[in-house]
Design an enzyme around this catalytic site. Structure first.
Site, PDB file in Angstrom:
ATOM      1  N   LYS A   1      -7.869   1.799  -3.356  1.00 23.96           N
ATOM      2  CA  LYS A   1      -7.567   1.384  -1.971  1.00 23.96           C
ATOM      3  C   LYS A   1      -7.670   2.581  -1.020  1.00 23.96           C
ATOM      4  CE  LYS A   1      -5.153  -0.780   1.410  1.00 23.96           C
ATOM      5  NZ  LYS A   1      -5.497  -1.963   2.119  1.00 23.96           N
TER       6      LYS A   1
ATOM      7  N   LYS B   1      -1.553   4.949   8.673  1.00 25.97           N
ATOM      8  CA  LYS B   1      -0.776   4.958   7.416  1.00 25.97           C
ATOM      9  C   LYS B   1      -1.712   5.207   6.229  1.00 25.97           C
ATOM     10  CE  LYS B   1       1.565   2.092   4.093  1.00 25.97           C
ATOM     11  NZ  LYS B   1       2.118   0.834   3.631  1.00 25.97           N
TER      12      LYS B   1
ATOM     13  N   THR C   1       0.869  -1.177   0.000  1.00 28.65           N
ATOM     14  CA  THR C   1       0.000   0.000   0.000  1.00 28.65           C
ATOM     15  C   THR C   1       0.905   1.226   0.000  1.00 28.65           C
ATOM     16  OG1 THR C   1      -1.640  -1.187   1.311  1.00 28.65           O
ATOM     17  CG2 THR C   1      -1.840   1.214   1.234  1.00 28.65           C
TER      18      THR C   1
HETATM   19  P1  NAD Z   1       5.495  -6.250   7.406  1.00 31.66           P
HETATM   20  O1  NAD Z   1       6.289  -5.164   8.033  1.00 31.66           O
HETATM   21  O2  NAD Z   1       5.091  -7.419   8.226  1.00 31.66           O
HETATM   22  O3  NAD Z   1       6.284  -6.820   6.109  1.00 31.66           O
HETATM   23  C1  NAD Z   1       7.095  -6.051   5.279  1.00 31.66           C
HETATM   24  C2  NAD Z   1       8.368  -6.834   5.068  1.00 31.66           C
HETATM   25  O4  NAD Z   1       9.213  -6.136   4.160  1.00 31.66           O
HETATM   26  C3  NAD Z   1       9.180  -7.018   6.364  1.00 31.66           C
HETATM   27  O5  NAD Z   1       9.381  -8.395   6.593  1.00 31.66           O
HETATM   28  C4  NAD Z   1      10.484  -6.284   6.069  1.00 31.66           C
HETATM   29  O6  NAD Z   1      11.605  -6.869   6.682  1.00 31.66           O
HETATM   30  C5  NAD Z   1      10.545  -6.380   4.565  1.00 31.66           C
HETATM   31  N1  NAD Z   1      11.471  -5.456   3.921  1.00 31.66           N
HETATM   32  C6  NAD Z   1      11.725  -4.158   4.234  1.00 31.66           C
HETATM   33  N2  NAD Z   1      12.633  -3.646   3.374  1.00 31.66           N
HETATM   34  C7  NAD Z   1      12.926  -4.625   2.482  1.00 31.66           C
HETATM   35  C8  NAD Z   1      13.770  -4.700   1.340  1.00 31.66           C
HETATM   36  N3  NAD Z   1      14.492  -3.660   0.933  1.00 31.66           N
HETATM   37  N4  NAD Z   1      13.832  -5.864   0.662  1.00 31.66           N
HETATM   38  C9  NAD Z   1      13.092  -6.920   1.061  1.00 31.66           C
HETATM   39  N5  NAD Z   1      12.277  -6.919   2.129  1.00 31.66           N
HETATM   40  C10 NAD Z   1      12.195  -5.783   2.833  1.00 31.66           C
HETATM   41  O7  NAD Z   1       4.220  -5.538   6.772  1.00 31.66           O
HETATM   42  P2  NAD Z   1       2.871  -6.242   6.240  1.00 31.66           P
HETATM   43  O8  NAD Z   1       1.836  -6.157   7.304  1.00 31.66           O
HETATM   44  O9  NAD Z   1       3.216  -7.560   5.623  1.00 31.66           O
HETATM   45  O10 NAD Z   1       2.435  -5.191   5.123  1.00 31.66           O
HETATM   46  C11 NAD Z   1       3.038  -5.145   3.844  1.00 31.66           C
HETATM   47  C12 NAD Z   1       2.278  -4.165   2.982  1.00 31.66           C
HETATM   48  O11 NAD Z   1       0.909  -4.579   2.894  1.00 31.66           O
HETATM   49  C13 NAD Z   1       2.250  -2.730   3.547  1.00 31.66           C
HETATM   50  O12 NAD Z   1       2.382  -1.823   2.486  1.00 31.66           O
HETATM   51  C14 NAD Z   1       0.896  -2.648   4.222  1.00 31.66           C
HETATM   52  O13 NAD Z   1       0.412  -1.315   4.287  1.00 31.66           O
HETATM   53  C15 NAD Z   1       0.060  -3.527   3.310  1.00 31.66           C
HETATM   54  N6  NAD Z   1      -1.138  -4.116   3.944  1.00 31.66           N
HETATM   55  C16 NAD Z   1      -1.036  -4.706   5.173  1.00 31.66           C
HETATM   56  C17 NAD Z   1      -2.179  -5.252   5.742  1.00 31.66           C
HETATM   57  C18 NAD Z   1      -2.124  -5.925   7.095  1.00 31.66           C
HETATM   58  O14 NAD Z   1      -3.189  -6.221   7.653  1.00 31.66           O
HETATM   59  N7  NAD Z   1      -0.954  -6.204   7.650  1.00 31.66           N
HETATM   60  C19 NAD Z   1      -3.415  -5.220   5.061  1.00 31.66           C
HETATM   61  C20 NAD Z   1      -3.461  -4.638   3.789  1.00 31.66           C
HETATM   62  C21 NAD Z   1      -2.306  -4.091   3.238  1.00 31.66           C
END
Ligand code: NAD
Length: 304
Positions: free
Chosen positions: A176, A251, A101
């Site tokens: 979104k 966010k 997102t």
């Molecule tokens: P998260 O923090 O659990 O996962 C993100 C991952 O990216 C982490 O494991 C982090 O170590 C990794 N990362 C950071 N920099 C990196 C790089 N340069 N190379 C590779 N990996 C890297 O977050 P999430 O909850 O999985 O969310 C991910 C996305 O999905 C976000 O944009 C969030 O807004 C969106 N989202 C989350 C939810 C939710 O309920 N968690 C729902 C809808 C959308």
């Protein structure tokens, strides 16, 4: 079988990558956190250390990262030029599919960068949370050309249940941000209604029975009901354990605010919701479900 280079194996990306493996795709995976890599390896992801080399093998580079700045960094490399970006490493025509997102403007810029480099791009943010990621029932909002949409659809169908083609690049993020602005506003509205009802002497169940079948009906009420009782599965029944954490709602509302500003839309309620969640997420609310906003509203006494 499609070869997917999957970057970001966190709460969402981990189970999404696992579902792609289970459906028979080859998934090369990378994350900066060792524990995320270990969990992915267990799920059958081929963990890679060199993403530049892996990009050259991939049909699709899928990102599921915390923010747009990181997506840009993955695409074009770090600002100090210490490593090449994946756009320079992939085979021409590779699809760069971003499911994070991020800001609409950043998504459009990412797609333009990809196209300039001879690649193809799609933004496909999701809703449905970790539960949906694990069950393969996410909703995807896709911004892409018809051709790219058709190409990524089979992958999205593995990870999700409802896939909507919203238009060209950036329009998945646009959908979104609009949806989550409504969600933030309605969760506050439902909380205000319950607090007002309490003061007026209304039982929670009675107000729920009326609103859930009347024009006040919405997801914030019938799924994420902010008082315990009427909807047994809602976070209010478990001390507001998320669910969808206040920090994530902040966010998304901050992305909505950026979009309102960039498009010159007044959006008074969206702005107010962002300010309310900024305060909520500055404290314990960051890690609690966003429906816990009802406690802040209940605690705020107004002179009368
Ligand atoms: P998260 O923090 O659990 O996962 C993100 C991952 O990216 C982490 O494991 C982090 O170590 C990794 N990362 C950071 N920099 C990196 C790089 N340069 N190379 C590779 N990996 C890297 O977050 P999430 O909850 O999985 O969310 C991910 C996305 O999905 C976000 O944009 C969030 O807004 C969106 N989202 C989350 C939810 C939710 O309920 N968690 C729902 C809808 C959308």
């Amino acid at each position: 079988m499609t070869t997917v280079l999957f970057l970001g194996l966190g709460h969402m990306g981990g189970p999404m990558a696992a579902n792609l493996v289970a459906a028979g795709h080859r998934v090369l995976g990378f994350d900066v956190v060792p524990a995320a890599l270990e969990a992915a390896r267990t799920a059958g992801v081929e963990v890679v250390a060199d993403t530049v080399a892996a990009a050259a093998e991939a049909d699709v580079v899928l990102t599921m990262l915390p923010n747009g700045a990181l997506v840009h960094e993955v695409y074009r490399g770090p600002a100090d030029g210490s490593a090449p970006g994946l756009l320079a490493a992939a085979r021409p025509g590779t699809v760069f599919l971003d499911c994070s997102t991020i800001d609409v403007a950043q998504a459009r810029e990412a797609a333009a960068m990809a196209e300039q480099a001879g690649m193809r791009a799609a933004d496909a943010p999701v809703s449905g949370g970790v539960v949906g990621a694990e069950a393969g029932t996410l909703a995807f909002m896709v911004g892409a050309s018809d051709e790219v949409f058709a190409e990524v659809l089979p992958l999205l169908e593995v990870m999700g249940r409802r896939i909507v083609h919203c238009g060209g690049p950036g329009l998945g993020q646009a959908a979104k941000v609009c949806n989550n602005m409504v969600l933030g506003i309605t969760q506050i509205a439902v909380a205000e209604a319950f607090v007002l009802g309490e003061r007026l002497g209304l039982e929670h169940q009675a107000l729920y029975d009326v609103m859930s079948e009347a024009s006040g009906q919405c997801w914030a009420l019938t799924t994420n009901c902010p008082v315990p009782g009427p909807v047994p599965g809602s976070p209010a029944n478990r001390g507001f354990q998320p669910g969808f954490a206040g920090a994530l709602m902040l966010k998304d509302l901050t992305l909505a605010l950026q979009a309102l500003d960039s498009q010159g839309v007044e959006g008074g309620l969206g702005r107010a919701a962002q300010a309310i969640y900024a305060e909520y997420a500055a404290g314990e609310g960051a890690g609690r479900d966003f429906s816990g906003i009802i406690e802040t509203i209940r605690a705020a006494e107004k002179e009368h």
